[in-house]
Design an enzyme around this catalytic site. Sequence first.
Site, PDB file in Angstrom:
ATOM      1  N   SER A 181       0.812  -1.214   0.000  1.00  0.00           N
ATOM      2  CA  SER A 181       0.000   0.000   0.000  1.00  0.00           C
ATOM      3  C   SER A 181       0.854   1.276   0.000  1.00  0.00           C
ATOM      4  O   SER A 181       1.585   1.517  -0.941  1.00  0.00           O
ATOM      5  CB  SER A 181      -0.946  -0.067   1.213  1.00  0.00           C
ATOM      6  OG  SER A 181      -1.888   0.952   1.147  1.00  0.00           O
TER       7      SER A 181
ATOM      8  N   ASP B 150     -10.218  -5.098  -3.489  1.00  0.00           N
ATOM      9  CA  ASP B 150      -9.464  -4.032  -2.835  1.00  0.00           C
ATOM     10  C   ASP B 150     -10.112  -2.685  -3.144  1.00  0.00           C
ATOM     11  O   ASP B 150     -10.165  -2.260  -4.302  1.00  0.00           O
ATOM     12  CB  ASP B 150      -8.012  -4.057  -3.341  1.00  0.00           C
ATOM     13  CG  ASP B 150      -7.093  -3.177  -2.526  1.00  0.00           C
ATOM     14  OD1 ASP B 150      -7.578  -2.193  -1.925  1.00  0.00           O
ATOM     15  OD2 ASP B 150      -5.881  -3.466  -2.496  1.00  0.00           O
TER      16      ASP B 150
ATOM     17  N   HIS C  43      -7.810  -5.291   0.576  1.00  0.00           N
ATOM     18  CA  HIS C  43      -6.548  -4.579   0.790  1.00  0.00           C
ATOM     19  C   HIS C  43      -5.708  -5.174   1.923  1.00  0.00           C
ATOM     20  O   HIS C  43      -4.480  -5.174   1.866  1.00  0.00           O
ATOM     21  CB  HIS C  43      -6.865  -3.118   1.111  1.00  0.00           C
ATOM     22  CG  HIS C  43      -5.719  -2.184   0.930  1.00  0.00           C
ATOM     23  ND1 HIS C  43      -5.208  -1.866  -0.314  1.00  0.00           N
ATOM     24  CD2 HIS C  43      -4.964  -1.493   1.815  1.00  0.00           C
ATOM     25  CE1 HIS C  43      -4.204  -1.011  -0.170  1.00  0.00           C
ATOM     26  NE2 HIS C  43      -4.034  -0.777   1.110  1.00  0.00           N
TER      27      HIS C  43
END
Length: 414
Positions: free
Chosen positions: A185, A354, A383
């Site tokens: 991320s 996600d 995610h």
Amino acid sequence: MVGPGGALAAAPRHHHLLLLLCFLAGGARASLATDALRRVPPRAAAGGLCQQLLLPQGYPCTEHTVETGDGFLLSLQHIPHGKNRVADNAGPPVFLQHGLFQGGDTWFINSNEQSLGYILADNGFDVWIGNVRGTRWSKGHSTLSVHDKLFWDWSWQDLAEYDLVAMLSYVYTVTQSKIFYVGHSQGTIMGLAAFTKPEIVKMISSAALLCPISYLDHVSASFVLRAVAMHLDQMLITMGIHQLNFRSEMGVQILDSLCDAESLDCNSMLSSITGENCCFNSSRIDYYLEYEPHPSSTKNLRHLFQMIRKGTFAQYDYGWVGNLGRYGQLHPPPFDLSSIPESLPIWMGYGGLDALADITDVEHTIRELRSTPELLYIGDYGHIDFIMSMKAKDDVYVDLMRFLRAQQGMHSSS
Ligand SMILES: *[C@@H]1O[C@H](CO)[C@@H](O)[C@H](O)[C@H]1NC(C)=O
């Protein structure tokens, strides 16, 4: 009650402030999700990540401190081999960079058999763990304290330009070896921004990006879109709140208020922020909350919101006047993904559910790269699954290690 870095007293008059105060006064009916935030006290940072998490599990672990060019003192952990030493010589160094509101603990938060940090160490890799400024493990600075506004005056751009440079240079110097980069991320935004710089990318042998982010204009997370629409970033700045800490009373109240005021279903707070995670262990939530979420800065949130609003992968936007002074142009300069050398092998893992690293945005990133990354797409992953899924080892990490080994011609050691 306002946490460190935020002083309500001097807040300027502004309609956003009034709006937020109304929320705080009217809302604050605790949702299921924030009940847990209130119930579980966060751990103190005492002793560091090694002492708290890894050494008790029987893994070797040493703490290291690096100073960034702008004075932040960051902690790095080194896990030179697994619980049962599998090789006499340290394998190639792997550097793990966590995401937003997370810290180095992220890589060790499930069992030894499920967590990427342990798995890499047990498979002969020389594991190094990054912790960006402001997280529980990296709260030091040569002159500033966490109570100073200036301590929180940064966004992910600074994490790329200062924190990553300091941490990678340290590992590169100590190991005298090029580094496998693994990011999740925000750790992928930091990586992608940093790899456009020759002096950084020269230290990297390959990069594995979990939930890669550079463009954010297709974010679909309901909670995030709500926060963007109501200008939460501007509200916090107006209120003089520079540290964003969802473990503070103010942070929890803000979450409650957002959920209440917008009749958002926050009973699944994690899903409304990250998307449906297929394989999250919800019976472990109290344990996760001892470590996470970590603080970040309001300016960082603002930079991410700028990207969501404008669809750019660019430096922080200070407004026309500020940009002219800082960048010599009205708009902040973009990061140019095509300047990442084609010779850098890249692997990406991304999920169909996600809500932050949306497939459309991931494809946009891929189009702008000069190289063709290896891709692992998992339809039912959200995610958080890429770091916390109970079956991430089989679904993701086996392929990630295959990619890393292929770059090095390394042999499987287990
Ligand atoms: C989920 O978490 C609980 C509590 O920590 C643990 O006992 C259990 O083994 C975990 N389940 C799986 C499948 O890993």
